[in-house]
Design an enzyme around this catalytic site. Structure first.
Site, PDB file in Angstrom:
ATOM      1  N   TRP A 113     -44.115  55.719  20.261  1.00 56.30           N
ATOM      2  CA  TRP A 113     -42.878  56.489  20.133  1.00 56.30           C
ATOM      3  C   TRP A 113     -42.322  56.838  21.499  1.00 56.30           C
ATOM      4  CZ3 TRP A 113     -41.131  55.380  15.744  1.00 56.30           C
ATOM      5  CH2 TRP A 113     -41.993  55.210  14.655  1.00 56.30           C
TER       6      TRP A 113
ATOM      7  N   ASP B  76     -40.962  65.676  22.593  1.00 54.67           N
ATOM      8  CA  ASP B  76     -41.016  65.309  21.177  1.00 54.67           C
ATOM      9  C   ASP B  76     -42.278  65.968  20.617  1.00 54.67           C
ATOM     10  OD1 ASP B  76     -41.329  64.164  18.702  1.00 54.67           O
ATOM     11  OD2 ASP B  76     -41.151  62.091  19.390  1.00 54.67           O
TER      12      ASP B  76
ATOM     13  N   LYS C 235     -44.047  66.347   9.191  1.00 57.63           N
ATOM     14  CA  LYS C 235     -45.484  66.495   9.391  1.00 57.63           C
ATOM     15  C   LYS C 235     -45.900  67.938   9.093  1.00 57.63           C
ATOM     16  CE  LYS C 235     -44.455  62.696  12.183  1.00 57.63           C
ATOM     17  NZ  LYS C 235     -45.259  61.577  11.935  1.00 57.63           N
TER      18      LYS C 235
END
Lengths: 365, 365
Positions: free
Chosen positions: A106, A176, A200
């Site tokens: 990511w 992030d 999440k």
């Protein structure tokens, strides 16, 4: 097959488990929220009722994370992926340079996307060891005129997590936090911008939290798509267009649930205990091993392998039969991954260890 | 106060009512979907279970709208607002010219946003009469080399709707159908691209449907934000990044509900009857009037006024006390608006007319 009142232990990396009590409350008031005669799914976003939900949701998050007054909290759409574009579009405001630390898939994607918009330098990377650790960086590693530094605080695929917050001086640090938000106390003032997809630790997929220091607003170029300008959302309290109301409401319910249980600190304590048990067993085991360097291990995503791809497959399949599901590692690296976010109960981790022991005994080499 | 098993009749322009049976089913399986031990809110988007949901949802929509094979169906985030950018970014592919018909606030916003990306011409507008009608346009009104023509098929704020599909020859026609999708049978082949935010006839806010002809894919410039490239989503079957899974699931349940009841044609018949009753009463009334030209009236959003702003306010407040809520016109124009989307039952419209009669008798001028 199921062990938990018909529910499985879902080790998915996201979307992932949500607190059962929250979902039961949501189900109970699904067709009629607090006697107002409507579902939150049906509510006008301009209604008094939804206004109160949005306000309380933001307030809860501010309390949970101790977010200072000079930061805006935004509820957006498009996930981390859209943030990969929005961050450079909005924050490349002077030199058009930004420094990225690449610690996994990511982080790499975030940096690649940013290259569309400016001069991006990879100042550190752990690609040399398949991202098995978090590099140590110092203030001197960054370009003095960088507009921001970007890090991926928890790396879902490789099971790593920053054990420290990089010192960037006056350069805004962007993180992030999709897969670790609300799992540990964070000093928000160390960051210029924090973003996190909800799927999440927060809510179903479909809302992205952005926490941005006010002085970083207002730099999107005029020709940028309007939806991608943080200032537009900040000026309209996340109501520039219709927000994902129901998902925001579930997020708010999760926040209240965490507050009721004492906030982030006690959750973090449990998270440390859950992950600790699992890592300890893996490290002592003769069958399993964790490829991640000890000081870089994630509390949320515990990656492990047997070293034998066929045995890994057998492990994942057998675990599933007793209600331990989604233990496969990311399709890009294989092996196993147990994502044990906030809503994974201790029992889930204990059942997993119990199964791992049994499997180890049956498959000793 | 509430008349409908504790539920109100919600005339909100969106988000708005959803079929009660669908919400009851969703509530019933909220913590355990079809015995799989997980909520759809918790499911990995890469799981077999969610894969089946996404596939069935797309298939149902294809059946309902008779979408040809050479069109892709995408499930995106960001609402109509993000489409206002994505359409020009992707479709301004040759001349960089596009022609817009401006029939209200959203059409105007769409055109203003498109101007960031190319040469946009307003070929027709009904701004001269506060958008009280849909202009008639012919093929000759469009620039021969326009890359596309954009229309807003139903205008939520002004209560208007296209009674015809403009003839554009070889120029792809793009339509925002956010507030009328699935309320009438549409020949998809007349359009190059159709988009619709879900929060009126489909699902909670948070998913946007895009139906795009395949030959229009692949023209986003390389420097465009990746999330804004239709081809990326088409190539990944709407799974380039985590989609808003739960909202897509509710959409799929609504689609199945419509299919079970015979599809779009019978719904359209009921919608015509519902709106017909309301318009007939308004036209015959001495107190209320509808500012919209007869051939341009929307089946979904019925706009009306008493001509006295204070009386309008009184109407809205009194209606609320008997469970007829959200009847205020858009904050930009005032008056009243009854949004009667597919899920508004006939009884809701009848109760509204009953109340309007009583209010008229009590407030005769």
């Amino acid at each position: 097959m199921n062990q938990n009142n018909g529910r499985v232990y879902n080790f998915s990396a996201g979307p992932s488990m949500l607190p059962l009590e929250v979902m039961e409350d949501v189900a109970r008031e699904l067709t009629n929220y607090k006697g107002c005669g409507q579902s939150v799914m049906e509510m006008s976003h301009r209604s008094k009722e939804f206004g109160a939900i949005l306000e309380e949701t933001e307030k809860s998050l501010r309390t949970l994370m101790n977010i200072p007054e000079n930061y805006k909290v935004l509820f957006l759409q498009g996930g981390g992926t859209l943030q990969f574009s929005m961050v450079p579009i909005n924050l490349l405001r002077k030199s058009k340079k930004a420094d990225y630390i690449v610690t996994g898939t990511w982080a790499k994607k975030a940096a690649a996307e940013a290259k569309k918009f400016g001069d991006i330098k990879i100042v550190a990377s752990s690609a040399d060891t398949t991202f098995s650790y978090i590099p140590k960086v110092n203030k001197e590693d960054f370009r003095e005129d960088a507009d921001y530094v970007h890090i991926t605080f928890n790396n879902t695929i490789y099971g790593t997590h920053y054990g420290y917050i990089p010192e960037t001086g006056d350069i805004p640090l962007v993180a992030d936090m999709s897969s670790c938000i609300l799992s540990e106390e964070i000093d928000v003032t160390k960051f210029g911008l924090i973003y996190a997809g909800a799927q999440k630790n927060i809510a179903p997929a479909g809302v992205t939290i952005v926490i941005i220091r006010e002085d970083l607003l207002g730099f999107a170029p005029e020709e940028a798509p309007t939806y991608l300008d943080y200032k537009v959302h900040a000026d309209n309290d996340s109501m520039y267009n219709t927000p994902p109301c129901f998902t925001i409401y579930v997020a708010g319910e999760v926040f209240k649930h965490i507050l009721k249980n004492g906030g982030v600190a006690p959750l973090n304590k449990i998270d440390i205990e859950k992950a600790g048990k699992l890592y300890k067993y893996i490290d002592e085991s003769k069958l399993y091993s964790c490829p991640v360097q000890e000081d870089s291990r994630s509390l949320m995503n515990v990656v492990f392998v047997t070293g034998d791809a066929d045995l890994d497959k057998k492990f994942i399949a057998e675990a599933k039969t007793i209600g331990l599901v989604n233990l496969a590692g990311h399709r890009s690296i294989g092996g196993m991954r147990a994502s044990i976010y906030n809503a994974m109960p201790m029992e889930g981790v204990e059942k997993l260890i119990e199964f791992m022991k049994k499997f180890e005994a049956e498959n000793a080499k």
